[in-house]
Design an enzyme around this catalytic site. Structure first.
Site, short mmCIF file in Angstrom:
data_model
loop_
_atom_site.label_atom_id
_atom_site.label_comp_id
_atom_site.label_asym_id
_atom_site.label_seq_id
_atom_site.Cartn_x
_atom_site.Cartn_y
_atom_site.Cartn_z
N ASP A 258 0.69 -1.63 0.10
CA ASP A 258 -0.30 -0.35 0.30
C ASP A 258 0.85 1.32 0.24
OD1 ASP A 258 -2.16 -1.97 0.50
OD2 ASP A 258 -2.53 -1.64 2.39
N LYS A 259 0.14 2.28 -0.54
CA LYS A 259 1.37 3.81 -0.55
C LYS A 259 2.04 3.52 0.75
CE LYS A 259 0.20 8.69 -1.16
NZ LYS A 259 -0.65 10.09 -1.56
#
Length: 310
Positions: free
Chosen positions: A140-141
């Site tokens: 995830d970012k």
């Protein structure tokens, strides 16, 4: 320019499917799915004639494979610094910082890990017939840590197969709310798309897939825990969903938890989740390899604040 390769079927290889036979000839250089794409496109001939992937080979047949040059994807190389842990002709292993998106998507068409890798590897081989790095798994970012990127189609196929067969071991570190009971254990649920919020996943979906995460509490504090987690499956947002399902969401996770307004030490500006280790077999040599990324500064400072509080 296109490349042509010519093979002659040897005695004793009669009756082998064409796609399987060619995959064996190409070895680690090309995946079976890519071979099948080339056959369907008419880029493989048997005795100068097009053939189906199910064609049974016969001794003495002349098989010609035409390899077109990789297609550009339109993705632009960008000079974004990378923290490289390991690199060879097959792989890049990178310590991804929090805040860096892995792959271009709506709203993030530049400034991603892929754009950075394309700049770092200007002679990148075609992966899946395109000039692009191979993303076998994602973070995830706002999750930091170690991520492996394939530089060839064969490496991507190998990593994808290892993930599918659950041969890749991943280990995460998370700071969770509360104290987990029991301190060590396994979380098993289904995970699927959330019924009303399509950007979220759910541990109680109407339709989903099984998900398993093993966890171990490393440190306990009054209101928080440092936890080591090993996902046995690879579902989207799995660790975040499982900890939220156990009512111990990742600190700073605004999607599955909540951001506290006054009881957190300074530094919880993103979800406190870090991909600490990954272990897999090298796509070319088959040797087991393990890579790790140290805990980032923001998580280390957060823990130091908890330790000072007692």
């Amino acid at each position: 320019m296109e490349e042509r390769r010519i093979f002659i079927v040897a005695q004793g290889r009669d009756g082998v499917r064409l796609d399987i036979w060619l995959t064996q000839q190409m070895g680690a250089a090309m995946s079976r799915s890519r071979i099948q794409q080339l056959i369907r496109a008419g880029l493989v001939t048997v005795n100068t004639r097009r053939a189906k992937e199910s064609h049974g080979t016969k001794a003495g047949e002349r098989i010609e494979l035409c390899l077109p040059p990789p297609r550009p994807t339109g993705l632009k190389p960008e000079n974004i610094p990378l923290e490289i842990i390991f690199e060879d002709n097959c792989l890049l292993v990178i310590d991804k910082p929090a805040g860096l998106v892995v792959h271009p998507a709506p709203g993030h068409d530049s400034g991603t890990l892929v754009n950075a890798v394309l700049h770092h590897c200007p002679t990148l081989a075609g992966v899946g017939g395109e000039l692009r790095p191979g993303i076998a798994h994602r973070l995830d970012k706002d999750t930091s840590g170690v991520i492996a990127v394939a530089k060839t189609g064969a490496a991507l196929a190998s990593l994808a197969a290892q993930f599918k067969e659950r041969l890749v071991h991943k280990e995460y570190l998370a700071i969770a709310r509360g104290v987990l009971t029991p301190p060590n254990g396994t979380i098993r649920t289904m995970i699927g798309r959330h019924a009303t919020d399509r950007k979220k996943m759910s541990a109680a979906p109407k339709k989903g897939r099984s998900a398993v995460t093993r966890y171990e509490t490393l440190e306990k504090f009054a209101k928080y825990s440092l936890v080591r987690l090993s996902p046995e499956t690879g579902r989207t947002h799995q660790i975040r969903v499982h900890l939220a399902h156990a009512r111990h969401p990742v600190v700073g996770d605004v999607c599955y938890g909540r951001r506290s307004t006054g009881d957190l030490p300074a530094g919880a500006e993103r979800q406190m989740l870090h991909a600490h280790k990954i272990r897999f077999r090298h796509p070319a040599t088959g040797r087991s390899m393990e890579f790790s990324a140290p805990m980032p500064d923001d998580m280390a400072r957060f823990l130091d604040g908890l330790r000072r509080q007692g």
